[in-house]
Design an enzyme around this catalytic site. Structure first.
Site, mmCIF file in Angstrom:
data_model
loop_
_atom_site.group_PDB
_atom_site.id
_atom_site.type_symbol
_atom_site.label_atom_id
_atom_site.label_comp_id
_atom_site.label_asym_id
_atom_site.label_seq_id
_atom_site.Cartn_x
_atom_site.Cartn_y
_atom_site.Cartn_z
ATOM 1 C CD GLU A 1 5.860 -7.895 -14.041
ATOM 2 O OE1 GLU A 1 7.057 -8.166 -14.285
ATOM 3 O OE2 GLU A 1 5.162 -7.181 -14.779
ATOM 4 C CG ASP B 1 7.149 -2.826 -13.933
ATOM 5 O OD1 ASP B 1 6.640 -3.237 -14.987
ATOM 6 O OD2 ASP B 1 8.033 -1.967 -13.899
ATOM 7 C CG ASP C 1 3.563 -2.989 -16.863
ATOM 8 O OD1 ASP C 1 3.593 -3.549 -15.756
ATOM 9 O OD2 ASP C 1 4.391 -3.219 -17.772
ATOM 10 N NE ARG D 1 3.790 -9.687 -16.973
ATOM 11 C CZ ARG D 1 4.652 -8.964 -17.661
ATOM 12 N NH1 ARG D 1 4.291 -7.778 -18.120
ATOM 13 N NH2 ARG D 1 5.885 -9.395 -17.871
ATOM 14 C CG HIS E 1 -0.788 -5.605 -15.481
ATOM 15 N ND1 HIS E 1 0.565 -5.804 -15.496
ATOM 16 C CD2 HIS E 1 -1.085 -4.952 -16.627
ATOM 17 C CE1 HIS E 1 1.070 -5.309 -16.610
ATOM 18 N NE2 HIS E 1 0.101 -4.769 -17.311
ATOM 19 C CB CYS F 1 10.823 -7.212 -21.564
ATOM 20 S SG CYS F 1 9.662 -7.511 -22.930
ATOM 21 C CG ASP G 1 10.110 -3.589 -19.601
ATOM 22 O OD1 ASP G 1 10.029 -3.114 -18.453
ATOM 23 O OD2 ASP G 1 9.273 -4.373 -20.075
ATOM 24 C CE1 TYR H 1 -1.374 -2.737 -19.938
ATOM 25 C CE2 TYR H 1 0.353 -2.364 -21.569
ATOM 26 C CZ TYR H 1 -0.078 -2.922 -20.370
ATOM 27 O OH TYR H 1 0.801 -3.647 -19.614
ATOM 28 C CD GLU I 1 3.620 -11.074 -21.282
ATOM 29 O OE1 GLU I 1 2.765 -11.406 -22.138
ATOM 30 O OE2 GLU I 1 4.070 -9.922 -21.203
ATOM 31 C CG ASN J 1 1.269 -8.417 -24.193
ATOM 32 O OD1 ASN J 1 1.088 -7.545 -25.039
ATOM 33 N ND2 ASN J 1 2.429 -8.545 -23.555
#
Length: 300
Positions: free
Chosen positions: A118, A91, A89, A161, A116, A126, A62, A48, A191, A213
């Site tokens: 989101e 974002d 990731d 996500r 992914h 984050c 983040d 990952y 998440e 996660n």
């Protein structure tokens, strides 16, 4: 030697095949290409690539400060160094639907097996911080449709996500994941679930793979792989764990160096030169062309 001989297309196909078995796939987070080599060597199923880790590596929080080019560069460096499939990731896709489409193609070119997108508002933060905000359903759907339409390799895993649990609760999460699957998501990343029952509820709501996660110091309890498998989770990530372990060891070592003027007390805890050379496959370089590479390996 050099990079993985397994093509990106093959990694994507193999990931799809492994996901179809229903088993739990373990994806520790790599903070650099060498740690990806270590993850492979230890027998895990995938790697990952965390946006939080990329930001931290740049000395940034983040909170949506990294760029697509920065993420793609690091993703490519990691993905090419391992035979394992890598998930990155992405974002919010770094913008609106057209930006999402470009993000997908750029990361596809970087060699990842999946990514992914989101549903947070830009700029994101984050997933385990308070004060998150999510977009409306139509905006979230457009992002996933853009991502799905943009890929050129149909085996590239497009994961949706959702961070809506922290904003509107588990019932809204169930509604959102169903909408995202209908929009074309190949897998779901819910998440900051509060407990194992919430993971089970998401699992029951959709017929695509679900990711958990397991990040330390976050909103979710650190469930074991056995617990997650028992409720049907298909992928588990430990996104920042190796970075935290490495930085913790580095901080302790620097404290010793500052206090004692020598690192002798912590040498037994260090990776040996022999082990580093093994991970880097020095021997293969040495035998590739002895007229060019004629060094002698020393492992003392």
């Amino acid at each position: 030697m050099l990079y993985s001989t397994v093509t990106s297309a093959t990694k994507r196909q193999l990931l799809r095949e492994r996901l179809a078995t229903g088993e739990l796939l373990r994806f520790p987070g790599a903070f650099n290409p060498l740690s990806a080599r270590l993850i492979q060597d230890k027998g895990f199923e995938g790697v990952y690539i965390s946006g939080a880790v990329i930001a931290a590596d740049l000395g940034l929080p983040d909170i949506g400060l990294t760029t697509l080019s920065e993420v793609a560069t690091r993703a490519g460096q990691i993905a090419r160094m391992t035979d394992l499939p890598a998930i990155v990731d992405a974002d919010t896709g770094f913008g609106e639907p057209m930006n999402v489409a470009r993000t997908v193609q750029t990361l596809e070119d970087a060699g990842v097996a999946g990514l992914h997108i989101e549903d947070q508002v830009n700029p994101k933060r984050c997933g385990h911080l308070d004060g998150k905000a999510v977009v409306d359903s139509q905006t979230a759907i457009k992002r996933i449709r853009a991502a799905s339409d943009a890929r050129r390799d149909p085996n590239l895993l497009i994961m949706a996500r959702t961070d809506i649990r922290a904003v509107e609760g588990i019932d809204a999460t169930i509604d959102r994941v169903r909408e995202l699957v209908d929009a074309g998501a190949d897998a779901i990343f819910p998440e900051a679930m509060a407990n194992l029952d919430e993971f089970a509820a998401v699992r029951a709501a959709v017929d695509v793979p679900v990711l958990a996660n397991m990040t330390e110091f976050g909103k979710s309890e650190l469930f074991s792989h056995e617990q997650l498998a028992s409720v049907g989770i298909n992928i588990v990530i430990h996104p920042v764990s190796l970075l935290r372990i490495a930085m913790g060891a580095a901080e302790r070592g620097l404290d010793v160096l500052a206090a004692e003027g020598s690192l002798n007390p912590v040498v037994p805890d260090m990776q040996t030169r022999a082990r580093l050379y093994e991970l880097l496959d020095y021997a293969a370089y040495n035998t590739f062309d002895t007229s060019v590479y004629n060094f002698t390996l020393s492992v003392d």
